[in-house]
Write a protein that holds these residues in place. Structure first.
Motif, PDB file in Angstrom:
ATOM      1  N   PHE A  28      68.669 -63.119  18.326  1.00 50.16           N
ATOM      2  CA  PHE A  28      67.228 -62.826  18.445  1.00 50.16           C
ATOM      3  C   PHE A  28      66.412 -64.110  18.474  1.00 50.16           C
ATOM      4  O   PHE A  28      65.475 -64.248  19.265  1.00 50.16           O
ATOM      5  N   VAL A  29      66.749 -65.047  17.613  1.00 58.07           N
ATOM      6  CA  VAL A  29      66.045 -66.330  17.570  1.00 58.07           C
ATOM      7  C   VAL A  29      66.210 -67.053  18.902  1.00 58.07           C
ATOM      8  O   VAL A  29      65.246 -67.604  19.449  1.00 58.07           O
ATOM      9  N   ASP A  30      67.417 -67.034  19.425  1.00 58.82           N
ATOM     10  CA  ASP A  30      67.692 -67.696  20.705  1.00 58.82           C
ATOM     11  C   ASP A  30      66.846 -67.090  21.822  1.00 58.82           C
ATOM     12  O   ASP A  30      66.262 -67.823  22.634  1.00 58.82           O
ATOM     13  N   GLU A  31      66.740 -65.770  21.849  1.00 58.02           N
ATOM     14  CA  GLU A  31      65.927 -65.106  22.872  1.00 58.02           C
ATOM     15  C   GLU A  31      64.446 -65.471  22.734  1.00 58.02           C
ATOM     16  O   GLU A  31      63.772 -65.728  23.727  1.00 58.02           O
ATOM     17  N   MET A  32      63.967 -65.500  21.499  1.00 54.23           N
ATOM     18  CA  MET A  32      62.567 -65.872  21.267  1.00 54.23           C
ATOM     19  C   MET A  32      62.293 -67.307  21.703  1.00 54.23           C
ATOM     20  O   MET A  32      61.266 -67.593  22.308  1.00 54.23           O
ATOM     21  N   LEU A  33      63.225 -68.192  21.368  1.00 54.35           N
ATOM     22  CA  LEU A  33      63.051 -69.589  21.768  1.00 54.35           C
ATOM     23  C   LEU A  33      63.045 -69.736  23.281  1.00 54.35           C
ATOM     24  O   LEU A  33      62.250 -70.495  23.834  1.00 54.35           O
ATOM     25  N   LYS A  34      63.931 -69.021  23.944  1.00 57.31           N
ATOM     26  CA  LYS A  34      63.948 -69.072  25.410  1.00 57.31           C
ATOM     27  C   LYS A  34      62.625 -68.582  25.986  1.00 57.31           C
ATOM     28  O   LYS A  34      62.097 -69.169  26.934  1.00 57.31           O
ATOM     29  N   THR A  35      62.092 -67.520  25.396  1.00 58.44           N
ATOM     30  CA  THR A  35      60.812 -66.977  25.868  1.00 58.44           C
ATOM     31  C   THR A  35      59.692 -67.990  25.648  1.00 58.44           C
ATOM     32  O   THR A  35      58.876 -68.228  26.542  1.00 58.44           O
ATOM     33  N   LEU A  58      51.576 -72.517  13.156  1.00 51.60           N
ATOM     34  CA  LEU A  58      52.144 -72.334  11.821  1.00 51.60           C
ATOM     35  C   LEU A  58      53.478 -71.592  11.864  1.00 51.60           C
ATOM     36  O   LEU A  58      54.424 -71.963  11.158  1.00 51.60           O
ATOM     37  N   VAL A  59      53.558 -70.573  12.687  1.00 52.39           N
ATOM     38  CA  VAL A  59      54.822 -69.837  12.802  1.00 52.39           C
ATOM     39  C   VAL A  59      55.901 -70.747  13.377  1.00 52.39           C
ATOM     40  O   VAL A  59      57.052 -70.737  12.919  1.00 52.39           O
ATOM     41  N   SER A  60      55.545 -71.559  14.354  1.00 52.62           N
ATOM     42  CA  SER A  60      56.515 -72.474  14.960  1.00 52.62           C
ATOM     43  C   SER A  60      57.048 -73.474  13.945  1.00 52.62           C
ATOM     44  O   SER A  60      58.257 -73.672  13.820  1.00 52.62           O
ATOM     45  N   VAL A  61      56.150 -74.120  13.199  1.00 53.99           N
ATOM     46  CA  VAL A  61      56.580 -75.131  12.239  1.00 53.99           C
ATOM     47  C   VAL A  61      57.323 -74.480  11.065  1.00 53.99           C
ATOM     48  O   VAL A  61      58.276 -75.046  10.537  1.00 53.99           O
ATOM     49  N   TYR A  62      56.922 -73.276  10.678  1.00 54.74           N
ATOM     50  CA  TYR A  62      57.623 -72.579   9.601  1.00 54.74           C
ATOM     51  C   TYR A  62      59.046 -72.214  10.045  1.00 54.74           C
ATOM     52  O   TYR A  62      59.992 -72.379   9.280  1.00 54.74           O
ATOM     53  N   THR A  63      59.170 -71.754  11.265  1.00 58.19           N
ATOM     54  CA  THR A  63      60.491 -71.401  11.799  1.00 58.19           C
ATOM     55  C   THR A  63      61.387 -72.621  11.866  1.00 58.19           C
ATOM     56  O   THR A  63      62.560 -72.572  11.471  1.00 58.19           O
ATOM     57  N   LEU A  64      60.847 -73.714  12.345  1.00 54.70           N
ATOM     58  CA  LEU A  64      61.624 -74.948  12.446  1.00 54.70           C
ATOM     59  C   LEU A  64      62.109 -75.413  11.072  1.00 54.70           C
ATOM     60  O   LEU A  64      63.282 -75.749  10.895  1.00 54.70           O
ATOM     61  N   ASN A  65      61.215 -75.398  10.092  1.00 57.41           N
ATOM     62  CA  ASN A  65      61.595 -75.803   8.746  1.00 57.41           C
ATOM     63  C   ASN A  65      62.572 -74.823   8.107  1.00 57.41           C
ATOM     64  O   ASN A  65      63.453 -75.225   7.353  1.00 57.41           O
ATOM     65  N   SER A  66      62.424 -73.550   8.410  1.00 58.82           N
ATOM     66  CA  SER A  66      63.365 -72.553   7.890  1.00 58.82           C
ATOM     67  C   SER A  66      64.757 -72.767   8.472  1.00 58.82           C
ATOM     68  O   SER A  66      65.771 -72.629   7.767  1.00 58.82           O
ATOM     69  N   PRO A  83      63.066 -82.036   0.029  1.00 56.09           N
ATOM     70  CA  PRO A  83      61.625 -81.993   0.349  1.00 56.09           C
ATOM     71  C   PRO A  83      61.223 -80.870   1.310  1.00 56.09           C
ATOM     72  O   PRO A  83      60.041 -80.537   1.396  1.00 56.09           O
ATOM     73  N   VAL A  84      62.183 -80.268   1.993  1.00 54.04           N
ATOM     74  CA  VAL A  84      61.851 -79.183   2.911  1.00 54.04           C
ATOM     75  C   VAL A  84      61.248 -78.005   2.150  1.00 54.04           C
ATOM     76  O   VAL A  84      60.428 -77.260   2.692  1.00 54.04           O
ATOM     77  N   ILE A  91      53.227 -75.063   4.173  1.00 59.88           N
ATOM     78  CA  ILE A  91      52.965 -74.256   5.366  1.00 59.88           C
ATOM     79  C   ILE A  91      52.524 -72.849   4.964  1.00 59.88           C
ATOM     80  O   ILE A  91      51.604 -72.284   5.562  1.00 59.88           O
ATOM     81  N   ARG A  92      53.172 -72.280   3.948  1.00 55.60           N
ATOM     82  CA  ARG A  92      52.779 -70.955   3.464  1.00 55.60           C
ATOM     83  C   ARG A  92      51.326 -70.952   2.986  1.00 55.60           C
ATOM     84  O   ARG A  92      50.596 -69.978   3.198  1.00 55.60           O
ATOM     85  N   THR A  93      50.916 -72.031   2.351  1.00 53.99           N
ATOM     86  CA  THR A  93      49.531 -72.142   1.885  1.00 53.99           C
ATOM     87  C   THR A  93      48.573 -72.060   3.076  1.00 53.99           C
ATOM     88  O   THR A  93      47.574 -71.330   3.036  1.00 53.99           O
ATOM     89  N   TYR A  94      48.883 -72.799   4.125  1.00 52.81           N
ATOM     90  CA  TYR A  94      48.037 -72.752   5.325  1.00 52.81           C
ATOM     91  C   TYR A  94      48.104 -71.388   6.002  1.00 52.81           C
ATOM     92  O   TYR A  94      47.099 -70.904   6.531  1.00 52.81           O
ATOM     93  N   MET A  95      49.267 -70.758   5.985  1.00 51.99           N
ATOM     94  CA  MET A  95      49.378 -69.412   6.562  1.00 51.99           C
ATOM     95  C   MET A  95      48.473 -68.434   5.807  1.00 51.99           C
ATOM     96  O   MET A  95      47.815 -67.588   6.431  1.00 51.99           O
ATOM     97  N   ASN A  96      48.427 -68.562   4.489  1.00 57.57           N
ATOM     98  CA  ASN A  96      47.557 -67.692   3.685  1.00 57.57           C
ATOM     99  C   ASN A  96      46.089 -67.956   3.994  1.00 57.57           C
ATOM    100  O   ASN A  96      45.287 -67.021   4.061  1.00 57.57           O
ATOM    101  N   LYS A  97      45.733 -69.224   4.196  1.00 62.41           N
ATOM    102  CA  LYS A  97      44.347 -69.556   4.542  1.00 62.41           C
ATOM    103  C   LYS A  97      43.961 -68.943   5.887  1.00 62.41           C
ATOM    104  O   LYS A  97      42.870 -68.390   6.041  1.00 62.41           O
ATOM    105  N   VAL A  98      44.851 -69.043   6.858  1.00 67.18           N
ATOM    106  CA  VAL A  98      44.580 -68.465   8.177  1.00 67.18           C
ATOM    107  C   VAL A  98      44.478 -66.948   8.069  1.00 67.18           C
ATOM    108  O   VAL A  98      43.623 -66.325   8.698  1.00 67.18           O
TER     109      VAL A  98
END
Length: 143
Positions: A28-35, A58-66, A83-84, A91-98
């Motif tokens: 699923f991740v591979d398909e999303m990345l291709k899209t 935010l979703v992109s950077v969260y996914t990359l870090n995950s 440190p990750v 990133i979660r803090t910023y996601m909550n702000k958004v």
């Protein structure tokens, strides 16, 4: 022997279902990345509002870090001590702000004029007929 028999001999059978689910998730991740990679970032951002752009970033950077978190775990490194972990929390803090901003935007605004008209019309106002009957003392009969 089938291919599944060979694969299950390489690792404990009790984790086979977990690995199958993990492999499916990677698909699923591979398909999303291709899209996502099929459209240029600037092209994609032009079609989105600023709040949606922030969500996408935010979703992109969260996914990359995950994914990096998972990589560390596969290498035998405890990601909770890396440190990750702090980066994911940031990133979660910023996601909550958004999310708060999006919720505020969705919240209905109070139309003070309409509210005051609604309250004024909803309150009972005695009319002349009701005033006459309400002045009659209780317990006495009218003649």
């Amino acid at each position: 022997m089938s291919e599944d028999d060979i694969n299950t001999e390489e690792y404990p059978t009790e984790i086979h279902e977990y690995l199958a689910a993990f492999e499916k998730s990677l698909g699923f991740v591979d398909e999303m990345l291709k899209t996502m990679m099929s459209v240029s970032r600037s092209e994609l951002l032009q079609k989105l509002e600023p709040l949606e752009q922030a969500k996408m970033d935010l979703v992109s950077v969260y996914t990359l870090n995950s994914m990096f978190w998972v990589y560390l775990a596969t290498q035998g490194i405890n990601p909770k001590e890396h440190p990750v972990k702090q980066e994911l929390e940031r990133i979660r803090t910023y996601m909550n702000k958004v999310k708060e901003i999006a919720d505020e935007k969705k919240a209905s605004k109070l139309d003070k004029g309409a509210a005051s008209r609604f309250v004024r019309n909803a309150l009972w106002e005695p009319n002349a007929e009701n005033e006459h009957t309400s002045k009659t003392p209780k317990g006495k009969k009218r003649k």
